[in-house]
Scaffold this motif. Structure first.
Motif, PDB file in Angstrom:
ATOM      1  N   GLY A  14       0.804  -1.222   0.000  1.00 17.58           N
ATOM      2  CA  GLY A  14       0.000   0.000   0.000  1.00 17.58           C
ATOM      3  C   GLY A  14       0.830   1.261   0.000  1.00 17.58           C
ATOM      4  O   GLY A  14       0.560   2.208  -0.753  1.00 17.58           O
ATOM      5  N   MET A  15       1.864   1.304   0.829  1.00 21.37           N
ATOM      6  CA  MET A  15       2.740   2.472   0.866  1.00 21.37           C
ATOM      7  C   MET A  15       3.482   2.638  -0.447  1.00 21.37           C
ATOM      8  O   MET A  15       3.572   3.754  -0.985  1.00 21.37           O
ATOM      9  N   GLY A  18       1.361   4.152  -3.062  1.00 21.00           N
ATOM     10  CA  GLY A  18       1.218   5.594  -2.860  1.00 21.00           C
ATOM     11  C   GLY A  18       2.461   6.353  -3.265  1.00 21.00           C
ATOM     12  O   GLY A  18       2.373   7.425  -3.875  1.00 21.00           O
ATOM     13  N   LEU A  19       3.638   5.824  -2.940  1.00 16.48           N
ATOM     14  CA  LEU A  19       4.898   6.472  -3.319  1.00 16.48           C
ATOM     15  C   LEU A  19       5.036   6.565  -4.827  1.00 16.48           C
ATOM     16  O   LEU A  19       5.447   7.598  -5.373  1.00 16.48           O
ATOM     17  N   ILE A  20       4.701   5.491  -5.514  1.00 20.79           N
ATOM     18  CA  ILE A  20       4.805   5.485  -6.977  1.00 20.79           C
ATOM     19  C   ILE A  20       3.826   6.481  -7.585  1.00 20.79           C
ATOM     20  O   ILE A  20       4.160   7.215  -8.521  1.00 20.79           O
ATOM     21  N   ARG A  21       2.612   6.526  -7.057  1.00 20.93           N
ATOM     22  CA  ARG A  21       1.621   7.484  -7.568  1.00 20.93           C
ATOM     23  C   ARG A  21       2.085   8.926  -7.366  1.00 20.93           C
ATOM     24  O   ARG A  21       1.738   9.811  -8.141  1.00 20.93           O
ATOM     25  N   LEU A 321      -1.811  -0.122   4.128  1.00 24.11           N
ATOM     26  CA  LEU A 321      -2.071   1.318   4.127  1.00 24.11           C
ATOM     27  C   LEU A 321      -2.806   1.686   2.849  1.00 24.11           C
ATOM     28  O   LEU A 321      -2.465   1.196   1.768  1.00 24.11           O
ATOM     29  N   PRO A 322      -3.826   2.541   2.924  1.00 18.87           N
ATOM     30  CA  PRO A 322      -4.550   2.942   1.716  1.00 18.87           C
ATOM     31  C   PRO A 322      -3.634   3.723   0.751  1.00 18.87           C
ATOM     32  O   PRO A 322      -3.112   4.779   1.132  1.00 18.87           O
ATOM     33  N   CYS A 326      -1.539   7.378   1.203  1.00 16.40           N
ATOM     34  CA  CYS A 326      -0.072   7.435   1.162  1.00 16.40           C
ATOM     35  C   CYS A 326       0.403   8.355   0.041  1.00 16.40           C
ATOM     36  O   CYS A 326       1.417   9.053   0.188  1.00 16.40           O
ATOM     37  N   ALA A 327      -0.313   8.354  -1.076  1.00 15.75           N
ATOM     38  CA  ALA A 327       0.059   9.233  -2.191  1.00 15.75           C
ATOM     39  C   ALA A 327      -0.059  10.697  -1.791  1.00 15.75           C
ATOM     40  O   ALA A 327       0.787  11.528  -2.147  1.00 15.75           O
TER      41      ALA A 327
END
Length: 477
Positions: A14-15, A18-21, A321-322, A326-327
């Motif tokens: 999940g994290m 978000g990091l990639i997004r 994590l959603p 995270c994004a």
């Protein structure tokens, strides 16, 4: 510009999602659970992420730093296991301080101290803020210069269709980073699972994963009013004995979700209606594994293993994590990095002032060499007033010093020394400035009768310990 990130305690990803997004390049992740690691690899192996499937307590930080090829680590993100701090555990009268997983927050701090990233981000349940080790880590991060801040927020305020509170801590060597307030439009259960195909017609095996119940339980479900009904709406004859006691909580168990509201918190029991409000808004069943993942804001095509027990699948999804949340947090940190590293934001003097705050002492390579010298029986100091330059290790009686140079920052002619493709002019000038300063330092040593040895980061590896040992002995003898 591309920013490097590492995801500790990654779970099923999940994290990392978000990091990639948010535009980060995730270099590595760490996860010990086999099912979560399998899921992570299925979704992120194509991104080139190195997954360390191991106990983080057994993982040496240099194995991670080697993957950076001398480039800076811009963000170290992590979510140490939070079950020991959860309000549910306290309601069950289990002291969080007795949970062995609680101490894993110290492993997060260890990685910060040894990898020394430019920015940090930690997410966890709100209950962690009262925990002794969290307070200690927060204090130590201040001493390291990270200016940490934290805030308890609701993920629903960031576009996640779910009522879920999280503690977010951020920090940076570039100055404080405030946790942003969520201001997204409310997203509902209908927005995320309202148009998904029926479980009878789906070809998605994950959407076919949900529990089957006994006739008595199915009767309870059929009698529960659609769109938000709960166990309190049932006739008294259907009230379980355990729910008749005074002061019993958990009013949401066997409850239905509401179409036009956020869902309840998606937990590790999300595929069991006896664990919370996890019944479909109108169909007589629990939500499916795919619906739970969508309410966690995973992509519709996110891969989950279909050959694992339902309880393990639910636990993996609920513990994640959603990604949308995270994004949002990662984008806030990226914005701060852009303010520093994008050439048209700060003038050269201001940028130079900021970059001086980035790790320069007690780096992981320096600690590695110091431990090796101690093992060999050599005594050393970390400074001397006889030299204006600042070598990393000093032997006053021998009039010898050692410089330990990072390949990227000091322009070494190796794979780690290559410059980023973006913002190349800035980096060329920066590295050239460092090179010229190094030459002045070496000249000062020679003029004042000191001998010096330069050890490059690419030579500081466990696999090269023998050759490095010989190099040190030859220099010092």
């Amino acid at each position: 510009m591309t920013y490097n990130a590492i995801d500790l305690f990654s779970g099923c990803g999940g994290m990392t999602e978000g990091l990639i997004r948010a535009g980060f390049h995730v270099i590595a992740a760490v996860e010990i659970d086999n099912y979560a690691a399998e899921t992570y690899r299925a979704n992120h192996a194509q991104h080139g992420v190195t997954l360390f499937e191991t106990d983080i307590r057994q993982l040496e930080s240099n194995r991670i730093s080697e993957l950076l090829n001398g480039e800076p680590l811009h963000l170290l993100a992590g979510c140490p296991p939070c079950q020991g701090f959860s309000s549910l555990r306290k309601k069950n009268k289990r002291r969080s301080s007795k949970d062995p997983r609680n101490s894993l927050i110290l492993e997060y701090y260890r990685m910060v101290e040894e990898l020394r990233p430019i920015c940090i981000m930690l997410e966890n349940v709100p209950g962690i803020e009262n925990y002794t080790l969290f307070k200690r880590v927060f204090s130590q991060l201040k001493k390291l210069g990270y200016n940490p801040q934290y805030k308890v927020v609701n993920v629903a305020d960031y576009g996640v269709p779910q009522r879920r509170k999280r503690l977010v801590m951020t920090g940076s060597l570039l100055g404080s980073i405030t946790v942003p307030d969520g201001n997204s439009e409310l997203r509902t259960v209908r927005d995320y699972i309202g148009n998904i195909e029926s479980v009878e017609e789906t070809t998605d095996p994950v959407h076919r994963r949900y529990p089957r119940h006994s006739d008595s339980v199915m009767e309870r479900i059929r009698l529960t009013p659609v769109n938000g009904g709960s166990r309190r709406d049932l006739p008294d004859t259907y009230t379980l004995e355990c729910h008749r006691k005074e002061g019993v909580g958990f009013n949401d168990v066997y409850g239905r979700l509401r179409w036009d509201d956020v869902s309840s918190t998606i937990t590790g029991g999300c595929l069991n209606p006896s664990k919370g409000r996890f019944l479909h808004p109108e169909e007589n069943r629990c939500i499916t594994a795919r619906e739970a993942a969508l309410l966690q804001t995973f992509r519709r095509d996110y891969v989950f293993p279909n050959d694992i027990p339902l309880t393990n699948l639910a636990l993996m999804i609920g513990n994640a994590l959603p990604p949308v949340f995270c994004a949002a947090q990662s984008s806030n940190i990226r914005q701060r990095l852009d303010e520093v590293f994008m050439a048209d934001i700060y003038d050269s003097d201001k940028r130079s002032e900021i970059m001086k705050k980035v790790k320069s002492k007690n780096t992981e390579p320096e600690l590695f060499v110091r431990k090796l010298l101690t093992k060999l029986g050599y005594r050393y100091r970390l400074s001397t007033k006889e030299l204006d330059c600042r070598p990393d290790i000093v032997f006053p009686s021998r009039k010898k010093v050692i410089f330990i140079n990072g390949c990227f920052w000091h322009g070494h002619n190796c794979n780690r020394g290559h410059l980023p493709e973006t913002n190349r002019e800035f980096w060329t000038n920066k590295i050239q400035h460092n090179f010229e300063r190094d030459q002045r330092n070496y000249e000062e040593c020679i003029k004042k009768g000191w001998q010096y040895l330069v050890i490059w980061q690419c030579d500081i590896k466990i696999s090269k310990s023998e050759s490095l040992t010989k190099q040190l002995i030859n220099f010092l003898q």
